[in-house]
Design a protein around this motif. Structure first.
Motif, short mmCIF file in Angstrom:
data_model
loop_
_atom_site.label_atom_id
_atom_site.label_comp_id
_atom_site.label_asym_id
_atom_site.label_seq_id
_atom_site.Cartn_x
_atom_site.Cartn_y
_atom_site.Cartn_z
N ILE A 138 17.90 19.23 -15.27
CA ILE A 138 16.25 19.03 -14.74
C ILE A 138 16.86 17.03 -14.09
CG2 ILE A 138 15.11 18.48 -16.48
CD1 ILE A 138 12.75 19.21 -14.58
N THR A 139 16.73 16.78 -15.43
CA THR A 139 17.29 15.22 -14.89
C THR A 139 17.65 14.55 -13.83
OG1 THR A 139 18.84 15.43 -16.99
CG2 THR A 139 16.99 14.57 -17.21
N GLY A 151 14.02 -2.33 -18.24
CA GLY A 151 14.36 -3.16 -19.46
C GLY A 151 14.66 -2.30 -20.66
N ASP A 152 14.28 -0.64 -20.59
CA ASP A 152 14.61 -0.25 -21.67
C ASP A 152 15.66 -0.62 -22.82
OD1 ASP A 152 12.60 1.14 -21.38
OD2 ASP A 152 13.19 3.03 -20.77
N PRO A 153 15.66 -0.12 -24.18
CA PRO A 153 17.15 -0.76 -24.82
C PRO A 153 18.03 0.15 -23.93
CG PRO A 153 15.56 -0.54 -26.20
CD PRO A 153 14.43 -0.12 -25.12
N ARG A 154 19.73 -0.44 -24.32
CA ARG A 154 20.49 0.27 -23.69
C ARG A 154 21.64 0.35 -25.02
NH1 ARG A 154 20.61 2.21 -18.01
NH2 ARG A 154 18.79 1.14 -17.56
N VAL A 155 22.33 2.01 -25.13
CA VAL A 155 23.03 2.02 -26.02
C VAL A 155 23.95 0.74 -25.84
CG1 VAL A 155 24.61 3.74 -27.27
CG2 VAL A 155 22.38 4.58 -26.19
N LYS A 170 21.22 18.18 -26.82
CA LYS A 170 20.83 19.67 -28.03
C LYS A 170 21.76 19.35 -28.76
CE LYS A 170 21.69 24.22 -26.93
NZ LYS A 170 22.26 25.03 -26.91
N SER A 186 23.48 28.71 -27.80
CA SER A 186 22.42 28.64 -28.28
C SER A 186 21.95 28.04 -29.32
CB SER A 186 21.42 29.49 -27.91
OG SER A 186 21.35 30.18 -29.41
N LEU A 238 17.02 12.33 -21.00
CA LEU A 238 17.78 11.86 -20.88
C LEU A 238 19.11 11.12 -22.00
CD1 LEU A 238 16.75 8.95 -18.22
CD2 LEU A 238 18.88 11.46 -17.60
N GLU A 293 7.81 -7.24 -21.66
CA GLU A 293 8.06 -6.63 -20.31
C GLU A 293 7.05 -6.39 -18.74
OE1 GLU A 293 9.69 -2.74 -19.16
OE2 GLU A 293 10.86 -3.01 -21.38
N ILE A 311 16.10 11.38 -12.54
CA ILE A 311 14.94 10.93 -13.37
C ILE A 311 15.71 9.89 -13.88
CG2 ILE A 311 14.12 10.62 -15.59
CD1 ILE A 311 13.73 13.30 -15.01
N ALA A 312 15.46 8.84 -14.15
CA ALA A 312 16.61 7.14 -14.58
C ALA A 312 15.86 6.81 -15.52
CB ALA A 312 16.83 6.26 -13.63
N ARG A 313 16.18 6.26 -16.45
CA ARG A 313 16.01 5.21 -17.68
C ARG A 313 15.15 4.30 -17.22
NH1 ARG A 313 19.28 5.67 -20.47
NH2 ARG A 313 18.72 7.24 -21.54
N SER A 314 14.26 2.98 -17.09
CA SER A 314 13.58 2.24 -16.75
C SER A 314 14.74 0.74 -17.24
CB SER A 314 11.96 2.16 -17.30
OG SER A 314 11.51 2.98 -17.18
N HIS A 329 10.67 12.62 -20.02
CA HIS A 329 9.94 11.06 -18.84
C HIS A 329 9.20 11.93 -18.01
CE1 HIS A 329 13.58 8.69 -19.47
NE2 HIS A 329 14.01 9.23 -19.95
N THR A 374 16.46 15.86 -10.46
CA THR A 374 14.72 14.95 -9.99
C THR A 374 15.75 13.89 -9.60
OG1 THR A 374 14.42 14.62 -12.59
CG2 THR A 374 12.98 16.17 -11.06
N ARG A 392 4.20 5.84 -16.98
CA ARG A 392 4.78 5.51 -16.04
C ARG A 392 5.56 6.22 -15.14
NH1 ARG A 392 9.47 1.59 -19.02
NH2 ARG A 392 10.17 3.80 -20.20
N LYS A 393 5.76 7.60 -15.43
CA LYS A 393 6.53 8.13 -14.45
C LYS A 393 5.35 9.32 -14.12
CE LYS A 393 11.48 7.10 -15.90
NZ LYS A 393 12.10 7.04 -17.07
N THR A 420 23.17 1.68 -32.25
CA THR A 420 23.21 0.32 -32.22
C THR A 420 22.82 0.25 -30.66
OG1 THR A 420 24.75 -0.59 -33.56
CG2 THR A 420 24.10 -1.82 -32.74
N VAL A 421 21.51 -0.51 -30.55
CA VAL A 421 20.83 -0.55 -29.10
C VAL A 421 20.62 -2.04 -28.61
CG1 VAL A 421 20.47 1.63 -29.11
CG2 VAL A 421 18.69 0.28 -29.72
N SER A 422 20.63 -1.92 -27.57
CA SER A 422 19.85 -3.48 -27.09
C SER A 422 18.67 -3.83 -27.52
CB SER A 422 20.16 -4.27 -25.77
OG SER A 422 19.20 -2.95 -24.83
N PRO A 453 10.81 4.53 -24.57
CA PRO A 453 11.68 4.46 -25.57
C PRO A 453 10.72 4.44 -27.34
CG PRO A 453 12.47 2.84 -24.08
CD PRO A 453 10.85 2.93 -23.97
#
Lengths: 391, 195
Positions: free
Chosen positions: B3-4, B14-18, A9, B83, A53, A23, B9-12, A131, B7, A110-111, A16-18, A137
């Motif tokens: 909720i994540t 191939g998605d970019p990672r920090v 929040k 809040s 997330l 895919e 929920i996970a990131r897919s 999600h 449930t 996809r979800k 910096t991300v990959s 992304p």
């Protein structure tokens, strides 16, 4: 690459991300040349939309240059082409896509199992969103992977600036759809609640579609001045009674068409006690949205009129006067914008100088200033109406 | 539980990672406010669940019901404090601090065997009040729109041909799709009869 990333929040960071990778054969990668912060990004910023997330990349208004194309997308997309990316991801083949209901695509979420549970039936995948709509992304980044890229793109000419084209991704077709689904007829009075970026596009669309009188309702002087620039009559709800003014402007009959360009986060105001109650309920999770505008539209609308909802709602709302709506025979139309349904036509109108969407940009900054601009946009500080980001 | 988590929920994959985090949009006063909100929850729950222990520690026997009511008040303050409407929450916390100080001052009477404990609590509440005041001032300042400084955008029509010339321009070549159109009203369907 750099990207604006959701960490919780009110916590957006330029991380910096990959880099994204191809895919699927239908994917493409674009180098983002321009992107923007949308009003609905603020719902995520405020954590009002569930199923985000930490680490999710924000943004669903982007354009750029194609730098990589999957084998199955090569027939329609080539490296080096300039494209705007719609915020809705569409397969182009399912029953909903065939009907032109691209924001309801049955295949791209996809979800989808989450969408099925949350909405009853899944809707399209969206970039940079919850999600529940695929968690793809987003495009507030230097590069963006576009799934279903063979159908999820709008090719644009090199001769027009990004500033005029970027909003084909969302707010221009969204405002257009708000006006179209109101079924505006010559002679109509159209009232538009909310003069943020979508409201501004809605006002211009209503005028192009022939509304005789457009009434714009907000409380921020800078937004009202922008609405008036397009010929709208303005109502400042902090200093005037909306209902009285609407009746005054329509000889007591009410507007033929009412458009909600506010959605979930109606302004909380001592003069509108229902908004205080909604805010309190929202804080303790007894209600998801603050539907003051919806209540006011139902009350104000002319019997037999149309209510068009384009502002984003997230879940449960209370105290909707269905008795008024039913007895007045009001028609409701609503949806997330079916972006590609309108974009060929709107691109032609931009080329034809019928509309220049760049009018709405008030702040243009580097991507790294994005976190600060989320605050500025949220607080409506510095007369901010629309932020364009340059990666 | 978010909720994540519930449930799963996970990131897919191939998605970019920090790789490296950048500076946050959260300011220092946002973080301080958040900490104060969680402090309210902790204190509120303690006051609700152990009013007798607090009363005995401070020499406030007989005021257990009041302490429990203060616990409910703390929880109610925590909600807006955590809040996005932080100023409301912080203002209610400051009002609560004043009540706490007034109640604790009654425990500073000379005959109270737990007067030292009450004095420590009094000092702690003063410290927390100062933090509340600092957070309130910062948050108010950072969320404030400067009055009278709004820009005038009345030169931004977005309609290159002008509003009047643009009115109805799209009607020449745009047909509203059938699913967005009312195919006539009941009045249209009923033939008009001459009076």
């Amino acid at each position: 690459m750099r990207a604006l990333v959701w960490h919780g929040k009110e916590d957006i960071r330029c991380d910096t991300v990959s880099d994204p990778q191809i895919e699927d054969d239908r994917d493409a990668i674009i180098k983002v040349t321009s992107c923007a912060i949308c009003g609905s990004d603020l719902h995520l910023f405020h954590n009002l939309i569930p199923a985000m997330l930490p680490g999710d990349i924000m943004g669903h208004e982007s354009m750029g240059e194609v730098v990589e194309v999957g084998a199955a997308a090569k027939a329609t997309l080539k490296k080096g082409e300039r494209v705007v990316i719609p915020f809705t991801i569409q397969c182009g083949e399912c029953e909903q896509c065939q009907r032109g209901n691209f924001s309801l695509c049955q295949r791209t979420n996809r979800k989808g199992n989450l969408g099925d549970k949350a909405f009853g039936h899944r809707t399209a995948g969206l970039f940079g969103y919850t999600h529940l709509t695929g968690g793809y992304p987003g495009g507030q980044a230097e590069f963006l992977r576009v799934p279903f890229a063979d159908t999820t793109h709008i090719k644009v000419p090199d001769s027009i600036d990004d500033e005029k084209l970027l909003f084909l991704s969302d707010i221009l077709p969204t405002g257009w759809q708000a006006a179209v689904q109101a079924d505006i007829q010559p002679g109509d009075t159209v009232a538009v609640w909310g003069c943020g970026p979508v409201g501004q596009m809605t006002i211009r669309s209503a005028i192009l579609l022939g509304a005789e009188q457009v009434i714009a309702i907000d409380h921020l002087p800078e937004r009202l001045s922008m609405a008036a620039a397009a010929g709208a009559v303005t109502i400042n709800f902090e200093t005037e009674s909306v209902i009285e003014r609407l009746n005054e402007l329509t000889s007591g009959e009410g507007p033929h068409k009412c458009i909600d360009a506010v959605g979930s986060e109606s302004h909380v105001n001592m003069g509108q006690p229902d908004t205080l109650l909604d805010r309190a309920k929202q804080m303790v999770m007894l209600e998801n949205d603050r539907p003051h505008v919806l209540r006011e539209m139902i009350y104000a609308c002319r019997p037999g009129g149309v209510i068009s909802i384009i502002g984003v709602y997230t879940g449960l709302v209370d105290k909707i006067p269905m008795g008024q709506a039913m007895n007045k025979g009001v028609t409701f139309r609503m949806a997330q914008a079916h972006v590609p349904r309108w974009t060929d036509d709107l691109l032609r109108r931009i080329e034809d100088d019928q509309i220049d969407p760049s009018f709405v940009i008030t702040h243009k900054v580097d991507l790294s200033d994005g976190p600060e601009m989320y605050r500025t946009f949220r607080d409506k500080a510095d007369s901010c109406i629309k932020v364009m980001l340059k990666p | 539980m978010p909720i994540t988590n519930a449930t799963q929920i996970a990131r897919s994959k191939g998605d970019p990672r920090v790789v490296r985090k950048g500076p946050s949009s959260l300011t220092g006063s946002d973080r301080l406010t958040r900490a104060l909100g969680w402090f309210s929850i902790g204190l509120g729950l303690t006051e609700l669940m152990a009013p007798g222990f607090i009363a005995r520690t401070l020499g406030l026997e007989g005021k257990e019901a009041l302490i429990r009511a203060y616990g409910a008040r703390e929880l109610a303050s925590a909600v807006p404090t955590l809040s996005v409407d932080k100023p409301v929450g912080l203002a209610s916390r400051i009002a609560g601090d004043v009540l706490d100080l007034a109640t604790l001052s009654s425990a500073l009477r000379p005959g109270n065997a737990k007067r030292d404990n009450a004095a420590i609590a009094f000092a702690l509440v003063i410290g927390v009040t100062l933090l509340d005041l600092v957070a309130f001032a910062d948050v108010k300042a950072s969320h404030r729109r400067e009055r009278g400084t709004h820009r005038d955008y009345s030169d931004r029509s977005g309609l290159p041909r002008g509003p009047q010339a643009s009115r109805g321009l799209a009607r020449r070549d745009f047909d509203t799709p059938p699913d967005d159109r009312a195919e006539g009203s009941v009045a249209d369907a009923v033939p008009a009869t001459a009076p």
